[in-house]
Design a protein around this motif. Structure first.
Motif, PDB file in Angstrom:
ATOM      1  N   VAL A 103      19.386 -17.459  26.887  1.00  0.00           N
ATOM      2  CA  VAL A 103      17.976 -17.147  26.610  1.00  0.00           C
ATOM      3  C   VAL A 103      17.869 -15.901  25.731  1.00  0.00           C
ATOM      4  CG1 VAL A 103      15.743 -16.552  27.625  1.00  0.00           C
ATOM      5  CG2 VAL A 103      17.167 -18.318  28.680  1.00  0.00           C
ATOM      6  N   ASP A 104      18.549 -14.824  26.122  1.00  0.00           N
ATOM      7  CA  ASP A 104      18.564 -13.600  25.293  1.00  0.00           C
ATOM      8  C   ASP A 104      19.040 -13.916  23.877  1.00  0.00           C
ATOM      9  OD1 ASP A 104      17.703 -11.836  27.115  1.00  0.00           O
ATOM     10  OD2 ASP A 104      19.599 -10.748  27.350  1.00  0.00           O
ATOM     11  N   THR A 105      20.081 -14.743  23.802  1.00  0.00           N
ATOM     12  CA  THR A 105      20.676 -15.091  22.504  1.00  0.00           C
ATOM     13  C   THR A 105      19.659 -15.804  21.628  1.00  0.00           C
ATOM     14  OG1 THR A 105      22.809 -15.280  23.552  1.00  0.00           O
ATOM     15  CG2 THR A 105      22.571 -16.399  21.438  1.00  0.00           C
ATOM     16  N   ALA A 106      18.983 -16.800  22.215  1.00  0.00           N
ATOM     17  CA  ALA A 106      18.008 -17.568  21.438  1.00  0.00           C
ATOM     18  C   ALA A 106      16.814 -16.686  21.047  1.00  0.00           C
ATOM     19  CB  ALA A 106      17.538 -18.780  22.238  1.00  0.00           C
ATOM     20  N   LEU A 107      16.414 -15.775  21.955  1.00  0.00           N
ATOM     21  CA  LEU A 107      15.226 -14.959  21.658  1.00  0.00           C
ATOM     22  C   LEU A 107      15.483 -13.893  20.596  1.00  0.00           C
ATOM     23  CD1 LEU A 107      13.500 -14.488  25.137  1.00  0.00           C
ATOM     24  CD2 LEU A 107      12.835 -15.981  23.250  1.00  0.00           C
ATOM     25  N   SER A 108      16.672 -13.268  20.610  1.00  0.00           N
ATOM     26  CA  SER A 108      16.895 -12.206  19.613  1.00  0.00           C
ATOM     27  C   SER A 108      16.894 -12.807  18.207  1.00  0.00           C
ATOM     28  CB  SER A 108      18.177 -11.426  19.891  1.00  0.00           C
ATOM     29  OG  SER A 108      19.290 -12.216  19.649  1.00  0.00           O
ATOM     30  N   ASN A 109      17.222 -14.104  18.089  1.00  0.00           N
ATOM     31  CA  ASN A 109      17.231 -14.751  16.775  1.00  0.00           C
ATOM     32  C   ASN A 109      16.044 -15.671  16.542  1.00  0.00           C
ATOM     33  OD1 ASN A 109      19.541 -13.812  15.277  1.00  0.00           O
ATOM     34  ND2 ASN A 109      20.703 -14.598  17.005  1.00  0.00           N
ATOM     35  N   SER A 110      14.993 -15.511  17.313  1.00  0.00           N
ATOM     36  CA  SER A 110      13.772 -16.271  17.026  1.00  0.00           C
ATOM     37  C   SER A 110      12.604 -15.288  17.116  1.00  0.00           C
ATOM     38  CB  SER A 110      13.615 -17.450  17.977  1.00  0.00           C
ATOM     39  OG  SER A 110      13.751 -17.028  19.319  1.00  0.00           O
ATOM     40  N   LEU A 111      12.262 -14.914  18.350  1.00  0.00           N
ATOM     41  CA  LEU A 111      11.214 -13.901  18.526  1.00  0.00           C
ATOM     42  C   LEU A 111      11.632 -12.579  17.876  1.00  0.00           C
ATOM     43  CD1 LEU A 111       8.491 -13.453  19.724  1.00  0.00           C
ATOM     44  CD2 LEU A 111       9.547 -13.085  21.963  1.00  0.00           C
ATOM     45  N   GLY A 112      12.897 -12.223  18.000  1.00  0.00           N
ATOM     46  CA  GLY A 112      13.393 -10.980  17.389  1.00  0.00           C
ATOM     47  C   GLY A 112      13.232 -11.018  15.875  1.00  0.00           C
ATOM     48  N   THR A 113      13.548 -12.145  15.283  1.00  0.00           N
ATOM     49  CA  THR A 113      13.402 -12.288  13.822  1.00  0.00           C
ATOM     50  C   THR A 113      11.926 -12.182  13.444  1.00  0.00           C
ATOM     51  OG1 THR A 113      15.324 -13.724  13.820  1.00  0.00           O
ATOM     52  CG2 THR A 113      13.943 -13.787  11.849  1.00  0.00           C
ATOM     53  N   TYR A 114      11.059 -12.811  14.245  1.00  0.00           N
ATOM     54  CA  TYR A 114       9.613 -12.736  13.982  1.00  0.00           C
ATOM     55  C   TYR A 114       9.134 -11.278  14.024  1.00  0.00           C
ATOM     56  CZ  TYR A 114       4.647 -12.849  15.121  1.00  0.00           C
ATOM     57  OH  TYR A 114       3.310 -12.595  15.142  1.00  0.00           O
ATOM     58  N   ARG A 115       9.557 -10.541  15.062  1.00  0.00           N
ATOM     59  CA  ARG A 115       9.138  -9.129  15.182  1.00  0.00           C
ATOM     60  C   ARG A 115       9.580  -8.318  13.961  1.00  0.00           C
ATOM     61  NH1 ARG A 115       5.716  -9.214  19.055  1.00  0.00           N
ATOM     62  NH2 ARG A 115       6.412  -9.726  21.158  1.00  0.00           N
ATOM     63  N   MET A 116      10.811  -8.509  13.567  1.00  0.00           N
ATOM     64  CA  MET A 116      11.336  -7.734  12.424  1.00  0.00           C
ATOM     65  C   MET A 116      10.656  -8.167  11.122  1.00  0.00           C
ATOM     66  SD  MET A 116      13.528  -5.513  13.599  1.00  0.00           S
ATOM     67  CE  MET A 116      14.838  -5.026  12.494  1.00  0.00           C
ATOM     68  N   LEU A 117      10.377  -9.455  10.991  1.00  0.00           N
ATOM     69  CA  LEU A 117       9.669  -9.928   9.787  1.00  0.00           C
ATOM     70  C   LEU A 117       8.264  -9.332   9.713  1.00  0.00           C
ATOM     71  CD1 LEU A 117      10.680 -13.704   9.699  1.00  0.00           C
ATOM     72  CD2 LEU A 117      10.972 -12.088   7.798  1.00  0.00           C
ATOM     73  N   GLU A 118       7.580  -9.245  10.859  1.00  0.00           N
ATOM     74  CA  GLU A 118       6.228  -8.680  10.871  1.00  0.00           C
ATOM     75  C   GLU A 118       6.251  -7.201  10.473  1.00  0.00           C
ATOM     76  OE1 GLU A 118       2.756  -9.714  11.622  1.00  0.00           O
ATOM     77  OE2 GLU A 118       3.883 -11.262  10.598  1.00  0.00           O
ATOM     78  N   ILE A 119       7.258  -6.472  10.971  1.00  0.00           N
ATOM     79  CA  ILE A 119       7.377  -5.055  10.592  1.00  0.00           C
ATOM     80  C   ILE A 119       7.604  -4.962   9.077  1.00  0.00           C
ATOM     81  CG2 ILE A 119       8.777  -2.954  10.862  1.00  0.00           C
ATOM     82  CD1 ILE A 119       9.322  -4.011  13.804  1.00  0.00           C
ATOM     83  N   ALA A 120       8.453  -5.827   8.557  1.00  0.00           N
ATOM     84  CA  ALA A 120       8.718  -5.830   7.111  1.00  0.00           C
ATOM     85  C   ALA A 120       7.455  -6.198   6.329  1.00  0.00           C
ATOM     86  CB  ALA A 120       9.846  -6.806   6.783  1.00  0.00           C
ATOM     87  N   ARG A 121       6.724  -7.196   6.816  1.00  0.00           N
ATOM     88  CA  ARG A 121       5.513  -7.635   6.104  1.00  0.00           C
ATOM     89  C   ARG A 121       4.485  -6.494   6.054  1.00  0.00           C
ATOM     90  NH1 ARG A 121       0.571  -9.743   7.205  1.00  0.00           N
ATOM     91  NH2 ARG A 121       0.894  -9.730   9.451  1.00  0.00           N
ATOM     92  N   LYS A 122       4.291  -5.814   7.205  1.00  0.00           N
ATOM     93  CA  LYS A 122       3.299  -4.726   7.241  1.00  0.00           C
ATOM     94  C   LYS A 122       3.735  -3.549   6.366  1.00  0.00           C
ATOM     95  CE  LYS A 122       2.727  -5.406  11.939  1.00  0.00           C
ATOM     96  NZ  LYS A 122       2.734  -4.799  13.231  1.00  0.00           N
ATOM     97  N   SER A 123       5.035  -3.371   6.183  1.00  0.00           N
ATOM     98  CA  SER A 123       5.554  -2.276   5.350  1.00  0.00           C
ATOM     99  C   SER A 123       5.744  -2.701   3.907  1.00  0.00           C
ATOM    100  CB  SER A 123       6.928  -1.834   5.850  1.00  0.00           C
ATOM    101  OG  SER A 123       6.921  -1.433   7.173  1.00  0.00           O
TER     102      SER A 123
END
Ligand code: UDP
Length: 308
Positions: free
Chosen positions: A81-101
């Motif tokens: 579960v951790d593995t799947a989330l860091s590369n799905s939800l985690g990617t989304y979180r990092m993409l949103e930070i990049a988009r806002k910046s």
């Protein structure tokens, strides 16, 4: 520049952070320290201890690099579960930070997206042969989903995204223990301790190994070069090595009395893997510099130091 790195305390992240600090960059690391073992760089950077999928910030960055992952098959199979989330939800979180910046976004995907590839060495144009419900799917399918989400951000928001697919990177600092160990560090540890080297299956499965300094050089090019938006690159070696031959090489280079012990094969273990790096050669002007023998010697020396 201000650079945010998820997974910056891990094996790849440590070496990359060190190189970027030498370039004079200002680094923020978000890492839950779930797999980081050897390195502590919290003194030199802003450090946030958090799972990437739970991380958010209003701060602005010039570059966002998403590295956080559990890459060891035996480890990620225990933490799907951790593995799947860091590369799905985690990617989304990092993409949103990049988009806002409006930051450049660099993602470390994986050669695992190819699964059990039928074209070896595998080019970026190969679509992959992956079991969506298999034991490795928490890792390889989440990496594939990340790539799809990143391309969606590139197409919809014109975000400057770059994807790399690393192939079996090794070197000083790679964990050797328990379920975290990858094949190179585990064999070196076993050889130095005089234990049998544990080959899964008949050892005829192959991997192509890339030394960490070559990976850092390629990643710096992906970070700094202009006009790579929306691109994907294999970052690996095109030289295929059988796992049983790797075991023999390590026994020889360590001058060890260890023997090889054959264990049952791992489920869904890709039978062959090597990178077609034509694209990286042409567009990044990059080619691996360190041979397997040289890289193994450097890694063995480092392990001799820490295992004393
Ligand atoms: N392997 C092995 N013995 C070990 C660890 C790994 O024979 O103690 C093999 C494994 O079956 C695979 C290859 O080495 O074919 C690479 O495994 P690793 O865990 O490093 O990562 P992978 O490339 O599978 O993601």
């Amino acid at each position: 520049m201000k650079i945010l790195i998820s997974g910056g305390a891990g094996f790849l992240g440590f070496h990359l952070t060190k190189a970027l600090l030498e370039e004079g960059e200002e680094i923020t690391i978000v890492d839950d320290l779930s797999t980081a073992k050897y390195f502590d760089i919290r003194r030199d950077v802003e450090f946030i201890k958090k799972k990437v999928e739970e991380f958010d910030t209003d701060k602005k960055y010039d570059i966002v690099i998403h590295l956080a992952a559990r890459p060891s098959p035996e480890d990620y199979i225990q933490h799907p579960v951790d593995t799947a989330l860091s590369n799905s939800l985690g990617t989304y979180r990092m993409l949103e930070i990049a988009r806002k910046s409006n930051a450049r976004f660099v993602y470390t995907s994986s050669s695992e997206v190819y699964g059990s590839a039928s074209i070896i060495p595998t080019p970026e144009t190969y679509w992959g042969y992956v079991n969506p419900i298999g034991i490795r799917s928490c890792y390889d399918e989440s990496k594939r989903f990340s790539e799809a989400l990143i391309m969606a951000y590139y197409r919809q928001y014109k975000l400057d995204t770059r994807i790399q697919r690393p192939f079996n990177v090794y070197g000083p600092g790679l964990r050797e223990d328990g379920t975290y160990g990858r094949v190179v560090s585990r064999f070196i540890y076993q050889a130095l301790k005089g234990e049998d080297l544990t080959v899964f299956g008949d050892g005829n499965q192959t991997r192509a190994f890339l030394y960490i300094s070559d990976w850092v050089e390629a990643t710096k090019k992906l970070i700094y070069k202009d006009e790579l938006a929306g691109e994907v690159f294999n970052i690996g070696s095109d030289k295929e090595t059988k796992i049983v031959d790797l075991a023999k090489m390590i026994i020889k280079l360590t001058d060890s009395k260890s023997k090889i012990k054959f264990l049952p094969p791992r489920p869904d273990d890709p039978p062959r893997r090597a990178a077609d790096i034509t694209r990286a050669k042409e567009k990044l002007d990059w080619y691996p510099q360190v041979s397997l023998e040289e890289g193994l010697k450097l890694t063995i020396n480092w392990f001799k130091g820490v295992l004393q």
